[in-house]
Scaffold this motif. Structure first.
Motif, PDB file in Angstrom:
ATOM      1  N   ALA A 123       0.830  -1.205   0.000  1.00 43.49           N
ATOM      2  CA  ALA A 123       0.000   0.000   0.000  1.00 43.49           C
ATOM      3  C   ALA A 123       0.865   1.256   0.000  1.00 43.49           C
ATOM      4  N   THR A 124       1.922   1.246   0.803  1.00 53.28           N
ATOM      5  CA  THR A 124       2.811   2.413   0.879  1.00 53.28           C
ATOM      6  C   THR A 124       3.459   2.692  -0.469  1.00 53.28           C
ATOM      7  N   ASN A 125       3.981   1.648  -1.100  1.00 50.43           N
ATOM      8  CA  ASN A 125       4.631   1.818  -2.404  1.00 50.43           C
ATOM      9  C   ASN A 125       3.629   2.198  -3.488  1.00 50.43           C
ATOM     10  N   GLY A 126       2.413   1.682  -3.384  1.00 49.51           N
ATOM     11  CA  GLY A 126       1.385   2.016  -4.363  1.00 49.51           C
ATOM     12  C   GLY A 126       0.989   3.485  -4.297  1.00 49.51           C
ATOM     13  N   VAL A 127       0.761   3.979  -3.087  1.00 45.92           N
ATOM     14  CA  VAL A 127       0.420   5.399  -2.912  1.00 45.92           C
ATOM     15  C   VAL A 127       1.565   6.278  -3.418  1.00 45.92           C
ATOM     16  N   MET A 128       2.791   5.868  -3.106  1.00 40.02           N
ATOM     17  CA  MET A 128       3.953   6.634  -3.549  1.00 40.02           C
ATOM     18  C   MET A 128       4.008   6.723  -5.079  1.00 40.02           C
ATOM     19  N   LEU A 129       3.758   5.598  -5.739  1.00 34.31           N
ATOM     20  CA  LEU A 129       3.760   5.601  -7.206  1.00 34.31           C
ATOM     21  C   LEU A 129       2.658   6.501  -7.753  1.00 34.31           C
ATOM     22  N   GLY A 130       1.456   6.395  -7.184  1.00 36.75           N
ATOM     23  CA  GLY A 130       0.339   7.203  -7.654  1.00 36.75           C
ATOM     24  C   GLY A 130       0.601   8.693  -7.530  1.00 36.75           C
ATOM     25  N   GLU A 131       1.155   9.094  -6.403  1.00 36.15           N
ATOM     26  CA  GLU A 131       1.427  10.516  -6.185  1.00 36.15           C
ATOM     27  C   GLU A 131       2.601  10.987  -7.034  1.00 36.15           C
ATOM     28  N   PHE A 132       3.618  10.148  -7.152  1.00 30.66           N
ATOM     29  CA  PHE A 132       4.782  10.498  -7.959  1.00 30.66           C
ATOM     30  C   PHE A 132       4.405  10.702  -9.427  1.00 30.66           C
ATOM     31  N   GLN A 133       3.663   9.754  -9.991  1.00 26.23           N
ATOM     32  CA  GLN A 133       3.291   9.872 -11.393  1.00 26.23           C
ATOM     33  C   GLN A 133       2.320  11.030 -11.612  1.00 26.23           C
ATOM     34  N   SER A 134       1.428  11.260 -10.664  1.00 27.10           N
ATOM     35  CA  SER A 134       0.450  12.350 -10.791  1.00 27.10           C
ATOM     36  C   SER A 134       1.115  13.717 -10.793  1.00 27.10           C
ATOM     37  N   LEU A 135       2.234  13.835 -10.096  1.00 35.84           N
ATOM     38  CA  LEU A 135       2.943  15.115 -10.044  1.00 35.84           C
ATOM     39  C   LEU A 135       3.269  15.606 -11.453  1.00 35.84           C
ATOM     40  N   PHE A 136       3.669  14.703 -12.326  1.00 35.73           N
ATOM     41  CA  PHE A 136       4.011  15.075 -13.698  1.00 35.73           C
ATOM     42  C   PHE A 136       2.767  15.432 -14.507  1.00 35.73           C
ATOM     43  N   PHE A 137       1.678  14.700 -14.302  1.00 36.61           N
ATOM     44  CA  PHE A 137       0.451  15.012 -15.029  1.00 36.61           C
ATOM     45  C   PHE A 137      -0.130  16.347 -14.587  1.00 36.61           C
ATOM     46  N   LEU A 138       0.017  16.670 -13.321  1.00 34.41           N
ATOM     47  CA  LEU A 138      -0.480  17.960 -12.828  1.00 34.41           C
ATOM     48  C   LEU A 138       0.254  19.121 -13.479  1.00 34.41           C
ATOM     49  N   HIS A 139       1.476  18.870 -13.950  1.00 29.27           N
ATOM     50  CA  HIS A 139       2.263  19.931 -14.585  1.00 29.27           C
ATOM     51  C   HIS A 139       2.441  19.676 -16.086  1.00 29.27           C
ATOM     52  N   GLU A 140       1.496  18.879 -16.637  1.00 32.16           N
ATOM     53  CA  GLU A 140       1.339  18.689 -18.085  1.00 32.16           C
ATOM     54  C   GLU A 140       2.558  18.063 -18.766  1.00 32.16           C
ATOM     55  N   VAL A 141       3.271  17.211 -18.053  1.00 33.01           N
ATOM     56  CA  VAL A 141       4.374  16.467 -18.673  1.00 33.01           C
ATOM     57  C   VAL A 141       4.214  14.972 -18.355  1.00 33.01           C
ATOM     58  N   GLY A 142       2.973  14.560 -18.176  1.00 31.62           N
ATOM     59  CA  GLY A 142       2.699  13.187 -17.778  1.00 31.62           C
ATOM     60  C   GLY A 142       3.148  12.152 -18.786  1.00 31.62           C
ATOM     61  N   LEU A 143       2.817  12.366 -20.060  1.00 35.76           N
ATOM     62  CA  LEU A 143       3.157  11.379 -21.081  1.00 35.76           C
ATOM     63  C   LEU A 143       4.670  11.273 -21.259  1.00 35.76           C
ATOM     64  N   GLU A 144       5.345  12.401 -21.269  1.00 41.48           N
ATOM     65  CA  GLU A 144       6.802  12.386 -21.395  1.00 41.48           C
ATOM     66  C   GLU A 144       7.431  11.655 -20.213  1.00 41.48           C
ATOM     67  N   GLU A 149      10.516  -2.913 -12.701  1.00 42.46           N
ATOM     68  CA  GLU A 149      10.690  -2.644 -11.271  1.00 42.46           C
ATOM     69  C   GLU A 149       9.394  -2.791 -10.494  1.00 42.46           C
ATOM     70  N   ILE A 150       8.314  -2.196 -10.978  1.00 44.97           N
ATOM     71  CA  ILE A 150       7.051  -2.217 -10.252  1.00 44.97           C
ATOM     72  C   ILE A 150       6.458  -3.625 -10.182  1.00 44.97           C
ATOM     73  N   PRO A 151       6.370  -4.365 -11.296  1.00 44.68           N
ATOM     74  CA  PRO A 151       5.886  -5.747 -11.179  1.00 44.68           C
ATOM     75  C   PRO A 151       6.736  -6.598 -10.241  1.00 44.68           C
ATOM     76  N   ALA A 152       8.065  -6.372 -10.240  1.00 45.23           N
ATOM     77  CA  ALA A 152       8.934  -7.153  -9.364  1.00 45.23           C
ATOM     78  C   ALA A 152       8.620  -6.879  -7.892  1.00 45.23           C
ATOM     79  N   ILE A 153       8.305  -5.633  -7.566  1.00 48.32           N
ATOM     80  CA  ILE A 153       7.927  -5.304  -6.184  1.00 48.32           C
ATOM     81  C   ILE A 153       6.618  -6.009  -5.818  1.00 48.32           C
ATOM     82  N   ILE A 154       5.671  -6.019  -6.748  1.00 49.26           N
ATOM     83  CA  ILE A 154       4.391  -6.695  -6.508  1.00 49.26           C
ATOM     84  C   ILE A 154       4.601  -8.193  -6.313  1.00 49.26           C
TER      85      ILE A 154
END
Length: 320
Positions: free
Chosen positions: A189-210, A222-227
């Motif tokens: 759960a901790t790593n999942g929330v971290m990923l969600g917030e980290f990736q959202s930071l870029f989308f909030l500033h319009e560079v999400g796709l890049e 990396e992410i599947p291996a953690i799962i």
């Protein structure tokens, strides 16, 4: 429990286990599994309660020594390696469908929660990721280099640092499995929330796709291996809570052996992920279609090896 009490209650057993780590060749598979599982549990508890105390470092050394022996023992036997990765691990994963789905489900729900929190307020991102890291990322975005964090260190030392960190995260996810479902669930759960917030930071500033074209060139492994490491931890604890027709101790031993196989399968995945993060992710000048092809290829391998072979190919054979 106070640290001194923890040490006093377990000192004699740890000294015996330390002697065993000096003669690992003399241990049977079950004895080796018991040693690894017990040391892992004590290390996870010590790290959680006492941080980087001397006893935590002592237990970490014993766990690392045992872990390295288990992996090295397979490494020197090519036939055993091939058999392990082509037969034993897929069969073990095929029997861990619940654990895989449980780990995946927690991680994905937590990621969604992270996204929701991020879009509610950027302060949530700062609270979770840290102000310094967020400020650095925002500076990179302003410079037109949103993922420049992956280009700040030289590749070689970065490679080894990432390997150590990734394996540490996977080990923690596994070791917390000693607290059935809740321990590993918390790490996922901790790593999942971290990923969600980290990736959202870029989308909030319009560079999400890049950002995704860069980050997921290593994140696809990396992410599947953690799962998957989380699934190994859940498998460890499940044997204790749900022993089935076995005694609780025997069920725990069997789940220990089974979960270690799942955990060890992530080691090469993490190594490849570290290679991509250190040497490939930084190449933002590469063609977008090439980067997308790399991401899809890596995801494709994960799906083929951890989903198609265990649950479709082997699943059909087991149904016959």
């Amino acid at each position: 429990m106070k640290e001194v009490t923890f040490i006093r209650q377990n000192k004699k057993r740890w000294l015996e286990q330390e002697k065993k780590t000096d003669h690992l060749d003399n241990l049977s598979t079950d004895e080796l599994s018991d040693l690894y599982v017990n040391l892992s549990a004590d290390y996870a508890y010590s790290q959680n309660q006492y941080g980087d105390a001397r006893i935590t470092k002592f237990l970490s050394n014993l766990v690392t020594k045992t872990h390295n022996y288990i992996y090295r023992k397979k490494k020197f036997n090519l036939r055993a390696i091939i058999n392990t990765f082509t037969k034993e691990i897929p069969e073990t994963v095929a029997n861990a469908k619940f654990e895989m789905l449980f780990s995946f489900g927690i991680f994905m729900v937590a990621t969604l929660i992270g996204v929701i929190l991020a879009f509610q307020s950027e302060q949530n991102i700062i609270d979770f990721l840290g102000k310094d890291y967020v400020d650095m990322t925002l500076e990179n975005i302003e410079k037109g280099l949103p993922t420049d964090v992956y280009n700040q260190d030289s590749s070689n030392p970065m490679f080894w640092q990432i390997i150590v960190n990734n394996i540490r995260v996977s080990f923690i996810a596994y070791a917390y499995g000693i607290i059935p479902f809740l321990g590993t669930g918390y790490i996922m759960a901790t790593n999942g929330v971290m990923l969600g917030e980290f990736q959202s930071l870029f989308f909030l500033h319009e560079v999400g796709l890049e950002s995704m074209l860069s980050i997921w060139m290593h994140g696809a492994f990396e992410i599947p291996a953690i799962i998957i490491a989380g699934a190994a931890g859940i498998a460890l604890g499940k044997g204790w809570v749900l022993p089935g027709t076995y005694s609780r101790i025997n069920a725990f031993k069997k789940s220990g052996i089974r979960s270690i196989k799942i955990l060890l399968s992530t080691t090469p995945i993490f190594i490849v992920a570290a290679f991509f993060e250190s040497y490939i992710t930084r190449h933002t000048e590469w063609n977008d279609f090439l980067r997308l092809a790399i991401i899809l290829s890596l995801f494709g391998f994960i799906i083929f090896y951890y989903v198609y072979i265990p649950f479709f190919k082997l699943g059909k054979k087991q149904d016959k």
